[in-house]
Design a protein around this motif. Structure first.
Motif, PDB file in Angstrom:
ATOM      1  N   THR A 157       9.155  39.007  59.339  1.00  0.00           N
ATOM      2  CA  THR A 157       8.733  40.109  58.486  1.00  0.00           C
ATOM      3  C   THR A 157       8.673  41.397  59.305  1.00  0.00           C
ATOM      4  O   THR A 157       7.897  41.502  60.254  1.00  0.00           O
ATOM      5  N   GLU A 158       9.496  42.383  58.947  1.00  0.00           N
ATOM      6  CA  GLU A 158       9.529  43.635  59.702  1.00  0.00           C
ATOM      7  C   GLU A 158       8.588  44.689  59.120  1.00  0.00           C
ATOM      8  O   GLU A 158       7.984  45.445  59.862  1.00  0.00           O
ATOM      9  N   GLY A 159       8.492  44.767  57.818  1.00  0.00           N
ATOM     10  CA  GLY A 159       7.632  45.790  57.232  1.00  0.00           C
ATOM     11  C   GLY A 159       7.962  46.023  55.775  1.00  0.00           C
ATOM     12  O   GLY A 159       8.814  45.362  55.191  1.00  0.00           O
ATOM     13  N   ARG A 191      14.189  40.181  58.834  1.00  0.00           N
ATOM     14  CA  ARG A 191      15.220  40.038  59.873  1.00  0.00           C
ATOM     15  C   ARG A 191      15.347  38.574  60.227  1.00  0.00           C
ATOM     16  O   ARG A 191      14.349  37.867  60.392  1.00  0.00           O
ATOM     17  N   ASP A 192      16.603  38.095  60.359  1.00  0.00           N
ATOM     18  CA  ASP A 192      16.791  36.710  60.773  1.00  0.00           C
ATOM     19  C   ASP A 192      17.064  36.640  62.273  1.00  0.00           C
ATOM     20  O   ASP A 192      17.093  37.661  62.965  1.00  0.00           O
ATOM     21  N   GLN A 235      20.403  40.117  61.531  1.00  0.00           N
ATOM     22  CA  GLN A 235      20.792  40.681  60.246  1.00  0.00           C
ATOM     23  C   GLN A 235      19.545  40.983  59.418  1.00  0.00           C
ATOM     24  O   GLN A 235      18.583  40.224  59.432  1.00  0.00           O
ATOM     25  N   ARG A 236      19.592  42.083  58.704  1.00  0.00           N
ATOM     26  CA  ARG A 236      18.442  42.539  57.919  1.00  0.00           C
ATOM     27  C   ARG A 236      18.765  42.531  56.432  1.00  0.00           C
ATOM     28  O   ARG A 236      19.906  42.744  56.032  1.00  0.00           O
ATOM     29  N   ASN A 237      17.739  42.302  55.653  1.00  0.00           N
ATOM     30  CA  ASN A 237      17.880  42.275  54.212  1.00  0.00           C
ATOM     31  C   ASN A 237      16.545  42.658  53.592  1.00  0.00           C
ATOM     32  O   ASN A 237      15.526  42.692  54.265  1.00  0.00           O
ATOM     33  N   LYS A 284      20.332  38.149  54.694  1.00  0.00           N
ATOM     34  CA  LYS A 284      21.729  38.387  54.369  1.00  0.00           C
ATOM     35  C   LYS A 284      22.633  37.587  55.302  1.00  0.00           C
ATOM     36  O   LYS A 284      22.437  37.554  56.498  1.00  0.00           O
ATOM     37  N   LYS A 285      23.641  36.957  54.740  1.00  0.00           N
ATOM     38  CA  LYS A 285      24.626  36.228  55.530  1.00  0.00           C
ATOM     39  C   LYS A 285      25.981  36.909  55.399  1.00  0.00           C
ATOM     40  O   LYS A 285      26.297  37.512  54.392  1.00  0.00           O
TER      41      LYS A 285
END
Length: 283
Positions: A139-141, A162-163, A167-169, A244-245
């Motif tokens: 969890t980024e924010g 973020r994974d 990658q971010r989603n 996201k992949k």
């Protein structure tokens, strides 16, 4: 426009390929996906509690087909999720209903405190994901802080994630309060298109309605009350995250599920991928 996405709902990973823009539903996906019972018009029933209008250009899946699709992407079976998406699959929404009772909406939301709680839970939730053989998600924010709209009875927020690969989603969640519980509508979108996708998502939700007798306004004295209020709904939503992949990860997911792409289908997948390759060059 092409986008491939993956999501984890209630701690489980799910991933979806896409349909080429303006193509017929599932034309360029494996036969197992084409054979699902995509509903393209009318009303989609959700848990016998509510319905969603299926606009032109959208498709809806009932629980059995939703579960089949999720399992094909390496997820355990489910029996209570419903999916709606534009035919392009630029984004999609997963619905589920929790029979929590009537949630009082008079609580002030402390977004900063809720975020701290979510981030503190990352370690434990990622241990469970590791046990299931899934990538960790962090969890980024807030992309959109939690906020409640009294006119629509919707609690909404956007969580930036973020994974392990970086990658971010964004997981944009709407909790729609009802008389006997809460409907969760989780939008899986890309950060770059979140604004536009959120507007389309909200437009889609104008076609959502609880069945007669089950709306929030129809509460009666003696109805079951939930043992929590708005803030707890946000924390409960921390289990529903999206990551996201890339295109190749999605194709790999299909192959791992035992599906074979014929050469023509693979060629067709590359049609209209200008945006994808442009993004790769800019990474």
């Amino acid at each position: 426009m092409f986008k491939s996405v993956a999501a984890a709902v209630l701690g489980l990973s799910l991933s979806l390929g896409t349909w080429a823009k303006n193509a017929e539903p599932t034309n360029e996906l494996p036969p197992e996906v084409q054979q699902l019972h995509w509903v393209e018009k009318g009303q989609g029933d959700i848990a016998n509690k509510a319905s969603i209008t299926i606009p032109e250009g959208y498709a809806f899946l009932a629980p059995a087909d939703t579960s089949t699709l999720l399992q094909a992407m390496g997820n355990p079976p489910s029996s209570d999720r419903y999916l709606i998406a534009p035919k392009s699959l630029d984004w999609f929404v997963v619905f589920s209903f929790d029979e929590t009772g009537y949630v009082k909406d008079d609580e002030k939301i402390d977004a900063a405190e809720l975020l701290k709680s979510m981030q503190a839970d990352d370690k434990e939730s990622n241990q469970e994901r590791q046990r299931l053989g899934l990538e960790a998600v962090y969890t980024e924010g807030w992309e959109v802080p939690p906020h409640y709209d009294e006119s629509t009875r919707r609690l909404e927020w956007g969580l930036r994630l973020r994974d392990e690969s970086g990658q971010r989603n964004v997981n944009y969640t709407s909790r729609i309060l009802g008389r006997t519980g809460v409907m969760s509508a989780t939008l899986v979108s890309d950060i770059d298109t979140l604004g536009q996708d959120t507007q389309e998502f909200k437009k889609l939700l104008t076609g959502f309605q609880y069945n007669s007798g089950l709306s929030y306004a129809e509460f009666k004295n003696g109805d079951k009350l939930a043992a929590f209020s708005l803030g707890a709904l946000v924390l409960g939503g921390a289990a529903a995250v999206a990551t996201k992949k890339g295109l190749w990860g999605v194709i790999g997911g299909f192959l791992a599920a035992g599906w074979k792409f014929i050469a023509a289908a693979v060629v067709a997948l590359f049609a209209g991928l200008g945006r994808f390759f442009k993004r790769k060059k800019n990474d």
